[in-house]
Design a protein around this motif. Structure first.
Motif, PDB file in Angstrom:
ATOM      1  N   ALA A 351       0.983  -0.952  -0.025  1.00  0.00           N
ATOM      2  CA  ALA A 351      -0.116   0.330  -0.034  1.00  0.00           C
ATOM      3  C   ALA A 351       0.767   1.067   0.103  1.00  0.00           C
ATOM      4  N   ASN A 352       1.927   1.435   0.775  1.00  0.00           N
ATOM      5  CA  ASN A 352       2.920   2.680   0.465  1.00  0.00           C
ATOM      6  C   ASN A 352       3.976   2.683  -0.747  1.00  0.00           C
ATOM      7  N   ARG A 353       4.231   1.151  -1.196  1.00  0.00           N
ATOM      8  CA  ARG A 353       4.107   1.860  -2.356  1.00  0.00           C
ATOM      9  C   ARG A 353       3.529   2.248  -3.980  1.00  0.00           C
ATOM     10  N   ALA A 354       2.038   1.455  -3.454  1.00  0.00           N
ATOM     11  CA  ALA A 354       1.266   1.614  -4.008  1.00  0.00           C
ATOM     12  C   ALA A 354       0.790   3.752  -4.187  1.00  0.00           C
ATOM     13  N   ILE A 355       0.469   3.828  -3.219  1.00  0.00           N
ATOM     14  CA  ILE A 355       0.485   5.335  -2.971  1.00  0.00           C
ATOM     15  C   ILE A 355       1.866   6.376  -3.447  1.00  0.00           C
ATOM     16  N   HIS A 356       2.912   5.552  -3.406  1.00  0.00           N
ATOM     17  CA  HIS A 356       4.052   6.505  -3.696  1.00  0.00           C
ATOM     18  C   HIS A 356       4.243   6.735  -5.524  1.00  0.00           C
ATOM     19  N   PHE A 357       3.917   5.786  -6.085  1.00  0.00           N
ATOM     20  CA  PHE A 357       3.860   5.179  -7.291  1.00  0.00           C
ATOM     21  C   PHE A 357       2.757   6.103  -8.149  1.00  0.00           C
ATOM     22  N   LEU A 358       1.429   6.795  -7.686  1.00  0.00           N
ATOM     23  CA  LEU A 358       0.665   7.285  -8.177  1.00  0.00           C
ATOM     24  C   LEU A 358       1.128   8.559  -7.627  1.00  0.00           C
ATOM     25  N   ALA A 359       1.357   8.875  -6.094  1.00  0.00           N
ATOM     26  CA  ALA A 359       1.614  10.102  -6.096  1.00  0.00           C
ATOM     27  C   ALA A 359       2.236  11.074  -6.825  1.00  0.00           C
ATOM     28  N   PRO A 360       3.700  10.965  -7.215  1.00  0.00           N
ATOM     29  CA  PRO A 360       3.707  11.256  -7.658  1.00  0.00           C
ATOM     30  C   PRO A 360       3.550  11.413  -9.743  1.00  0.00           C
ATOM     31  N   LEU A 361       2.323  10.973 -10.142  1.00  0.00           N
ATOM     32  CA  LEU A 361       1.788  10.778 -10.917  1.00  0.00           C
ATOM     33  C   LEU A 361       0.708  11.702 -11.332  1.00  0.00           C
ATOM     34  N   MET A 362      -0.145  11.800  -9.996  1.00  0.00           N
ATOM     35  CA  MET A 362      -1.255  12.129  -9.890  1.00  0.00           C
ATOM     36  C   MET A 362      -1.047  14.150  -9.825  1.00  0.00           C
TER      37      MET A 362
END
Length: 396
Positions: A351-362
Protein backbone atom coordinates in the motif's frame (compact mmCIF):
# COMPACT_ATOMS: atom_id res chain seq x y z
CA UNK A 1 0.88 -25.23 9.52
CA UNK A 2 2.03 -24.81 13.12
CA UNK A 3 4.78 -22.29 13.66
CA UNK A 4 7.58 -23.52 15.93
CA UNK A 5 8.09 -21.51 19.10
CA UNK A 6 10.84 -18.94 18.63
CA UNK A 7 14.15 -19.53 20.33
CA UNK A 8 14.91 -17.39 23.36
CA UNK A 9 16.98 -14.34 22.49
CA UNK A 10 19.43 -13.01 25.07
CA UNK A 11 19.54 -9.31 25.91
CA UNK A 12 22.99 -9.08 24.32
CA UNK A 13 21.73 -10.65 21.07
CA UNK A 14 18.70 -8.33 21.01
CA UNK A 15 20.91 -5.27 21.54
CA UNK A 16 23.38 -6.36 18.85
CA UNK A 17 20.58 -7.10 16.39
CA UNK A 18 18.79 -3.82 17.10
CA UNK A 19 21.97 -1.75 16.64
CA UNK A 20 22.97 -3.63 13.46
CA UNK A 21 19.57 -3.32 11.79
CA UNK A 22 19.35 0.37 12.69
CA UNK A 23 22.82 1.13 11.30
CA UNK A 24 22.24 -0.85 8.11
CA UNK A 25 18.88 0.78 7.42
CA UNK A 26 20.21 4.22 8.28
CA UNK A 27 22.80 3.81 5.51
CA UNK A 28 20.04 2.53 3.22
CA UNK A 29 17.99 5.66 3.93
CA UNK A 30 20.99 7.90 3.37
CA UNK A 31 21.06 6.50 -0.17
CA UNK A 32 17.30 6.65 -0.63
CA UNK A 33 17.03 10.25 0.57
CA UNK A 34 19.99 11.30 -1.61
CA UNK A 35 18.01 10.01 -4.59
CA UNK A 36 15.09 12.26 -3.60
CA UNK A 37 17.32 15.25 -4.39
CA UNK A 38 19.50 13.78 -7.14
CA UNK A 39 16.92 12.14 -9.42
CA UNK A 40 14.70 15.23 -9.95
CA UNK A 41 17.76 17.41 -10.58
CA UNK A 42 19.28 14.82 -12.94
CA UNK A 43 15.95 14.37 -14.73
CA UNK A 44 15.64 18.10 -15.31
CA UNK A 45 19.19 18.15 -16.70
CA UNK A 46 18.09 15.46 -19.16
CA UNK A 47 15.19 17.68 -20.27
CA UNK A 48 12.28 15.84 -18.64
CA UNK A 49 8.86 17.52 -18.57
CA UNK A 50 6.91 17.48 -15.27
CA UNK A 51 4.84 14.48 -16.42
CA UNK A 52 7.90 12.55 -17.67
CA UNK A 53 9.70 13.36 -14.43
CA UNK A 54 6.70 12.03 -12.50
CA UNK A 55 6.92 8.77 -14.46
CA UNK A 56 10.64 8.47 -13.72
CA UNK A 57 10.09 9.16 -10.01
CA UNK A 58 7.30 6.57 -9.92
CA UNK A 59 9.40 3.85 -11.60
CA UNK A 60 11.03 2.77 -8.35
CA UNK A 61 7.64 1.81 -6.94
CA UNK A 62 6.57 -0.52 -9.77
CA UNK A 63 8.32 -3.70 -8.62
CA UNK A 64 7.56 -3.14 -4.91
CA UNK A 65 3.89 -2.69 -5.79
CA UNK A 66 3.81 -6.16 -7.37
CA UNK A 67 6.23 -8.00 -5.09
CA UNK A 68 5.72 -6.61 -1.56
CA UNK A 69 3.45 -9.43 -0.37
CA UNK A 70 5.48 -12.28 -1.94
CA UNK A 71 8.61 -10.76 -0.38
CA UNK A 72 6.94 -11.08 3.01
CA UNK A 73 6.96 -14.84 2.51
CA UNK A 74 10.59 -14.66 1.36
CA UNK A 75 11.61 -12.90 4.58
CA UNK A 76 9.90 -15.60 6.64
CA UNK A 77 11.43 -18.48 4.67
CA UNK A 78 15.01 -17.18 4.39
CA UNK A 79 15.28 -14.98 7.47
CA UNK A 80 15.69 -11.26 7.92
CA UNK A 81 19.49 -11.21 7.74
CA UNK A 82 19.80 -13.00 4.39
CA UNK A 83 17.02 -10.89 2.87
CA UNK A 84 18.53 -7.63 4.06
CA UNK A 85 22.04 -8.44 2.79
CA UNK A 86 20.69 -9.51 -0.61
CA UNK A 87 18.69 -6.28 -0.82
CA UNK A 88 21.82 -4.21 -0.18
CA UNK A 89 23.58 -6.00 -3.06
CA UNK A 90 20.64 -5.26 -5.34
CA UNK A 91 20.79 -1.59 -4.34
CA UNK A 92 24.48 -1.42 -5.26
CA UNK A 93 23.65 -2.88 -8.69
CA UNK A 94 20.92 -0.28 -9.30
CA UNK A 95 23.17 2.63 -8.38
CA UNK A 96 25.98 1.35 -10.59
CA UNK A 97 23.47 1.12 -13.46
CA UNK A 98 22.69 4.82 -13.07
CA UNK A 99 26.40 5.68 -13.07
CA UNK A 100 27.51 3.43 -15.93
CA UNK A 101 24.52 4.04 -18.25
CA UNK A 102 23.95 7.81 -18.53
CA UNK A 103 20.52 8.99 -19.66
CA UNK A 104 16.94 7.91 -19.10
CA UNK A 105 17.66 4.20 -19.72
CA UNK A 106 20.11 3.85 -16.83
CA UNK A 107 18.03 6.14 -14.64
CA UNK A 108 14.85 4.08 -15.03
CA UNK A 109 16.65 0.73 -14.64
CA UNK A 110 18.41 2.01 -11.55
CA UNK A 111 15.15 3.31 -10.09
CA UNK A 112 13.53 -0.09 -10.59
CA UNK A 113 16.38 -1.97 -8.89
CA UNK A 114 16.80 0.50 -6.03
CA UNK A 115 13.05 0.51 -5.38
CA UNK A 116 12.97 -3.28 -5.07
CA UNK A 117 16.13 -3.32 -2.95
CA UNK A 118 14.78 -0.67 -0.60
CA UNK A 119 11.54 -2.59 -0.13
CA UNK A 120 13.45 -5.80 0.58
CA UNK A 121 15.69 -4.17 3.18
CA UNK A 122 12.85 -2.29 4.90
CA UNK A 123 10.61 -5.35 5.07
CA UNK A 124 13.43 -7.45 6.52
CA UNK A 125 14.24 -4.75 9.08
CA UNK A 126 10.63 -4.21 10.16
CA UNK A 127 10.14 -7.95 10.62
CA UNK A 128 13.32 -8.19 12.70
CA UNK A 129 12.28 -5.26 14.92
CA UNK A 130 8.70 -6.54 15.28
CA UNK A 131 10.03 -9.81 16.72
CA UNK A 132 12.09 -8.09 19.44
CA UNK A 133 9.27 -7.21 21.83
CA UNK A 134 5.67 -6.13 22.47
CA UNK A 135 3.68 -3.31 24.07
CA UNK A 136 5.64 -0.27 25.32
CA UNK A 137 8.89 -2.09 24.57
CA UNK A 138 7.86 -2.43 20.91
CA UNK A 139 6.86 1.25 20.81
CA UNK A 140 10.33 2.07 22.15
CA UNK A 141 12.07 -0.12 19.56
CA UNK A 142 10.11 1.24 16.61
CA UNK A 143 10.43 4.80 17.91
CA UNK A 144 14.21 4.59 18.09
CA UNK A 145 14.45 2.60 14.85
CA UNK A 146 12.51 5.36 13.10
CA UNK A 147 14.77 7.93 14.76
CA UNK A 148 17.83 6.27 13.24
CA UNK A 149 16.17 6.26 9.82
CA UNK A 150 15.33 9.93 10.18
CA UNK A 151 19.01 10.53 10.83
CA UNK A 152 19.74 8.95 7.46
CA UNK A 153 17.06 11.11 5.86
CA UNK A 154 18.70 14.21 7.34
CA UNK A 155 22.20 13.30 6.19
CA UNK A 156 21.21 12.12 2.69
CA UNK A 157 19.76 15.32 1.18
CA UNK A 158 22.52 17.45 2.75
CA UNK A 159 25.20 15.19 1.32
CA UNK A 160 23.45 15.10 -2.06
CA UNK A 161 23.24 18.89 -2.16
CA UNK A 162 26.94 19.24 -1.34
CA UNK A 163 27.98 16.68 -3.96
CA UNK A 164 25.77 18.21 -6.65
CA UNK A 165 27.12 21.64 -5.83
CA UNK A 166 30.73 20.41 -5.98
CA UNK A 167 30.74 18.10 -9.01
CA UNK A 168 27.22 17.72 -10.39
CA UNK A 169 26.03 14.15 -10.98
CA UNK A 170 29.46 12.81 -12.06
CA UNK A 171 30.24 10.82 -8.91
CA UNK A 172 27.12 11.02 -6.77
CA UNK A 173 25.80 7.55 -7.76
CA UNK A 174 29.17 5.97 -6.91
CA UNK A 175 29.12 7.55 -3.45
CA UNK A 176 25.62 6.15 -2.90
CA UNK A 177 26.76 2.70 -4.04
CA UNK A 178 29.53 2.79 -1.41
CA UNK A 179 26.96 3.54 1.34
CA UNK A 180 24.76 0.66 0.14
CA UNK A 181 27.72 -1.71 0.16
CA UNK A 182 28.54 -0.85 3.78
CA UNK A 183 24.87 -1.37 4.69
CA UNK A 184 25.11 -4.93 3.37
CA UNK A 185 28.31 -5.63 5.31
CA UNK A 186 26.70 -4.41 8.55
CA UNK A 187 23.91 -6.92 7.94
CA UNK A 188 26.32 -9.76 8.80
CA UNK A 189 26.22 -8.61 12.45
CA UNK A 190 22.55 -9.56 12.76
CA UNK A 191 21.90 -12.49 15.07
CA UNK A 192 19.14 -14.16 17.10
CA UNK A 193 15.66 -14.01 15.55
CA UNK A 194 17.12 -12.22 12.51
CA UNK A 195 18.68 -15.49 11.34
CA UNK A 196 15.62 -17.70 11.90
CA UNK A 197 13.57 -19.17 9.09
CA UNK A 198 9.85 -19.91 9.37
CA UNK A 199 8.17 -22.40 7.08
CA UNK A 200 5.03 -20.62 5.94
CA UNK A 201 2.56 -21.74 3.30
CA UNK A 202 1.01 -19.67 0.52
CA UNK A 203 -2.23 -19.87 2.49
CA UNK A 204 -0.54 -18.00 5.33
CA UNK A 205 1.50 -15.48 3.31
CA UNK A 206 -0.14 -15.10 -0.13
CA UNK A 207 -2.33 -12.38 -1.60
CA UNK A 208 -5.60 -14.06 -0.57
CA UNK A 209 -4.42 -14.43 3.02
CA UNK A 210 -3.49 -10.76 3.22
CA UNK A 211 -6.75 -9.66 1.64
CA UNK A 212 -8.69 -11.72 4.16
CA UNK A 213 -6.61 -10.17 6.94
CA UNK A 214 -7.31 -6.71 5.57
CA UNK A 215 -11.05 -7.39 5.53
CA UNK A 216 -11.25 -8.76 9.07
CA UNK A 217 -8.51 -7.18 11.17
CA UNK A 218 -9.24 -3.67 12.44
CA UNK A 219 -5.64 -3.04 13.47
CA UNK A 220 -4.40 -3.89 10.00
CA UNK A 221 -7.03 -1.62 8.44
CA UNK A 222 -5.95 1.29 10.64
CA UNK A 223 -2.28 0.67 9.92
CA UNK A 224 -2.83 0.64 6.15
CA UNK A 225 -5.03 3.76 6.25
CA UNK A 226 -2.37 5.64 8.20
CA UNK A 227 0.47 4.59 5.92
CA UNK A 228 -1.48 5.43 2.74
CA UNK A 229 -2.30 8.97 3.90
CA UNK A 230 1.12 9.59 5.41
CA UNK A 231 3.03 8.21 2.44
CA UNK A 232 0.92 10.18 -0.01
CA UNK A 233 2.02 13.34 1.77
CA UNK A 234 5.67 12.28 1.88
CA UNK A 235 5.56 11.14 -1.75
CA UNK A 236 4.34 14.56 -2.84
CA UNK A 237 6.73 16.38 -0.50
CA UNK A 238 9.81 14.33 -1.32
CA UNK A 239 9.30 14.05 -5.08
CA UNK A 240 8.34 17.61 -5.97
CA UNK A 241 9.67 19.92 -3.28
CA UNK A 242 13.15 19.78 -4.96
CA UNK A 243 11.50 20.53 -8.33
CA UNK A 244 9.58 23.48 -6.83
CA UNK A 245 12.72 24.86 -5.22
CA UNK A 246 14.69 24.33 -8.43
CA UNK A 247 12.05 26.35 -10.32
CA UNK A 248 12.63 29.20 -7.85
CA UNK A 249 16.37 29.15 -8.68
CA UNK A 250 17.28 28.06 -5.14
CA UNK A 251 20.74 26.51 -4.79
CA UNK A 252 21.20 22.73 -4.37
CA UNK A 253 22.60 23.24 -0.86
CA UNK A 254 19.44 25.08 0.30
CA UNK A 255 17.30 22.43 -1.40
CA UNK A 256 19.15 19.76 0.56
CA UNK A 257 18.68 21.69 3.82
CA UNK A 258 14.93 22.11 3.32
CA UNK A 259 14.44 18.45 2.39
CA UNK A 260 16.53 17.40 5.41
CA UNK A 261 14.62 19.68 7.79
CA UNK A 262 11.50 17.55 7.59
CA UNK A 263 13.49 14.42 8.40
CA UNK A 264 15.36 16.22 11.18
CA UNK A 265 12.13 17.21 12.93
CA UNK A 266 10.85 13.65 12.57
CA UNK A 267 14.05 12.35 14.13
CA UNK A 268 13.82 14.69 17.11
CA UNK A 269 10.18 13.92 17.91
CA UNK A 270 10.24 10.12 17.60
CA UNK A 271 12.02 9.31 20.89
CA UNK A 272 9.13 11.07 22.68
CA UNK A 273 6.47 9.02 20.91
CA UNK A 274 5.30 7.13 24.01
CA UNK A 275 4.80 10.37 25.98
CA UNK A 276 2.95 12.01 23.09
CA UNK A 277 0.62 9.00 22.80
CA UNK A 278 -0.21 9.31 26.48
CA UNK A 279 -0.87 13.06 26.23
CA UNK A 280 -3.03 12.63 23.11
CA UNK A 281 -5.19 9.97 24.73
CA UNK A 282 -4.02 6.90 22.82
CA UNK A 283 -2.50 5.73 19.56
CA UNK A 284 -5.54 6.41 17.37
CA UNK A 285 -5.84 10.03 18.52
CA UNK A 286 -2.12 10.49 17.96
CA UNK A 287 -2.12 9.24 14.38
CA UNK A 288 -5.08 11.38 13.35
CA UNK A 289 -3.67 14.52 14.97
CA UNK A 290 -0.41 13.82 13.17
CA UNK A 291 -2.16 13.51 9.82
CA UNK A 292 -3.93 16.86 10.38
CA UNK A 293 -0.49 18.42 10.88
CA UNK A 294 0.86 16.81 7.70
CA UNK A 295 -2.18 17.97 5.73
CA UNK A 296 -1.75 21.58 6.84
CA UNK A 297 1.94 21.61 5.91
CA UNK A 298 1.39 20.17 2.43
CA UNK A 299 -1.64 22.35 1.64
CA UNK A 300 0.21 25.63 2.21
CA UNK A 301 3.57 24.63 0.74
CA UNK A 302 2.92 25.84 -2.82
CA UNK A 303 1.43 29.14 -1.69
CA UNK A 304 4.76 30.68 -0.69
CA UNK A 305 8.14 31.37 -2.25
CA UNK A 306 9.76 32.39 1.04
CA UNK A 307 12.42 29.96 2.21
CA UNK A 308 11.74 30.67 5.90
CA UNK A 309 8.02 29.98 5.54
CA UNK A 310 8.74 26.78 3.62
CA UNK A 311 11.03 25.78 6.47
CA UNK A 312 8.20 26.25 8.98
CA UNK A 313 5.87 24.16 6.83
CA UNK A 314 8.57 21.48 6.60
CA UNK A 315 8.54 21.41 10.41
CA UNK A 316 4.77 20.73 10.38
CA UNK A 317 5.19 17.88 7.90
CA UNK A 318 8.08 16.55 9.96
CA UNK A 319 6.08 16.48 13.19
CA UNK A 320 3.19 14.61 11.58
CA UNK A 321 5.24 12.14 9.57
CA UNK A 322 7.56 11.55 12.51
CA UNK A 323 4.73 9.92 14.44
CA UNK A 324 2.47 8.31 11.83
CA UNK A 325 4.93 5.84 10.36
CA UNK A 326 6.32 4.17 13.54
CA UNK A 327 2.80 4.07 14.99
CA UNK A 328 1.52 2.39 11.85
CA UNK A 329 4.16 -0.32 12.23
CA UNK A 330 3.47 -0.84 15.94
CA UNK A 331 -0.29 -1.12 15.40
CA UNK A 332 0.15 -3.71 12.65
CA UNK A 333 2.83 -5.74 14.47
CA UNK A 334 0.58 -6.17 17.51
CA UNK A 335 -2.50 -7.00 15.42
CA UNK A 336 -1.19 -10.26 13.88
CA UNK A 337 0.68 -13.29 15.16
CA UNK A 338 4.33 -13.97 14.38
CA UNK A 339 3.74 -16.36 11.46
CA UNK A 340 1.61 -13.78 9.63
CA UNK A 341 3.70 -10.74 10.54
CA UNK A 342 6.04 -10.60 7.53
CA UNK A 343 3.17 -11.02 5.09
CA UNK A 344 1.11 -8.34 6.82
CA UNK A 345 4.06 -5.96 6.85
CA UNK A 346 4.49 -6.73 3.16
CA UNK A 347 0.87 -5.78 2.52
CA UNK A 348 1.39 -2.51 4.39
CA UNK A 349 4.47 -1.81 2.29
CA UNK A 350 2.56 -2.68 -0.89
CA UNK A 351 0.00 0.00 0.00
CA UNK A 352 2.89 2.30 0.84
CA UNK A 353 4.56 1.77 -2.55
CA UNK A 354 1.26 1.95 -4.43
CA UNK A 355 0.61 5.44 -3.13
CA UNK A 356 4.24 6.40 -3.71
CA UNK A 357 3.78 5.26 -7.32
CA UNK A 358 0.54 7.18 -7.82
CA UNK A 359 1.39 10.37 -5.91
CA UNK A 360 4.08 11.73 -8.30
CA UNK A 361 1.94 10.94 -11.34
CA UNK A 362 -1.13 12.63 -9.86
CA UNK A 363 0.93 15.59 -8.69
CA UNK A 364 2.64 15.88 -12.08
CA UNK A 365 -0.75 16.04 -13.80
CA UNK A 366 -2.03 18.69 -11.37
CA UNK A 367 1.20 20.62 -11.83
CA UNK A 368 0.79 20.76 -15.60
CA UNK A 369 -2.86 21.83 -15.20
CA UNK A 370 -2.49 24.56 -12.59
CA UNK A 371 0.99 25.03 -11.12
CA UNK A 372 2.52 24.29 -7.74
CA UNK A 373 -0.05 26.14 -5.62
CA UNK A 374 -2.91 24.01 -7.00
CA UNK A 375 -0.91 20.76 -6.87
CA UNK A 376 0.26 21.12 -3.25
CA UNK A 377 -3.08 22.56 -2.11
CA UNK A 378 -5.17 19.79 -3.67
CA UNK A 379 -2.85 17.14 -2.24
CA UNK A 380 -3.21 18.50 1.29
CA UNK A 381 -6.98 18.82 0.97
CA UNK A 382 -7.20 15.20 -0.25
CA UNK A 383 -5.47 14.02 2.93
CA UNK A 384 -7.76 16.12 5.11
CA UNK A 385 -10.86 14.82 3.28
CA UNK A 386 -9.99 11.23 4.25
CA UNK A 387 -9.66 11.99 7.96
CA UNK A 388 -13.37 12.12 8.90
CA UNK A 389 -13.86 8.71 7.30
CA UNK A 390 -10.98 7.29 9.30
CA UNK A 391 -12.14 8.93 12.52
CA UNK A 392 -15.63 7.46 12.10
CA UNK A 393 -14.30 3.97 11.43
CA UNK A 394 -11.60 3.94 14.10
CA UNK A 395 -12.86 5.76 17.14
CA UNK A 396 -10.69 4.89 20.15
Amino acid sequence: MNTPAPKETTEAEATQTFCAVCLSLTLCFVVYSMLIVVVPVYGLQLGASPLVLGAVLSAQYLLPLALAIPLGGVVSRFGGRATLITGAGLMVAGLLAMHLWPGFGGLVLGQLLVGLAHLQMVLAAQTIIANLGAGPRLEKYFGWYSTWLSGGQVIGPLLAGLLLNASGTAYVFLVMAAFALVAGVVGFWLTGHATERIQVTRKQAGFRAQWALMQSNRGVQLSVLVTVLGMFALGVYGSYLPVYLESLAISPVIIGILVSLRAGVSMVIRPFMASIIQLAGGRVNTVFLSLVTVSAGITLLGATEQVVVMGLLAVLVGIGSGLTQPLSMVILAESVDRAKRSGALGMRLMANRAIHFLAPLMFGLLLELGGFALAFGASGVAIAAALPIGRKLFKP
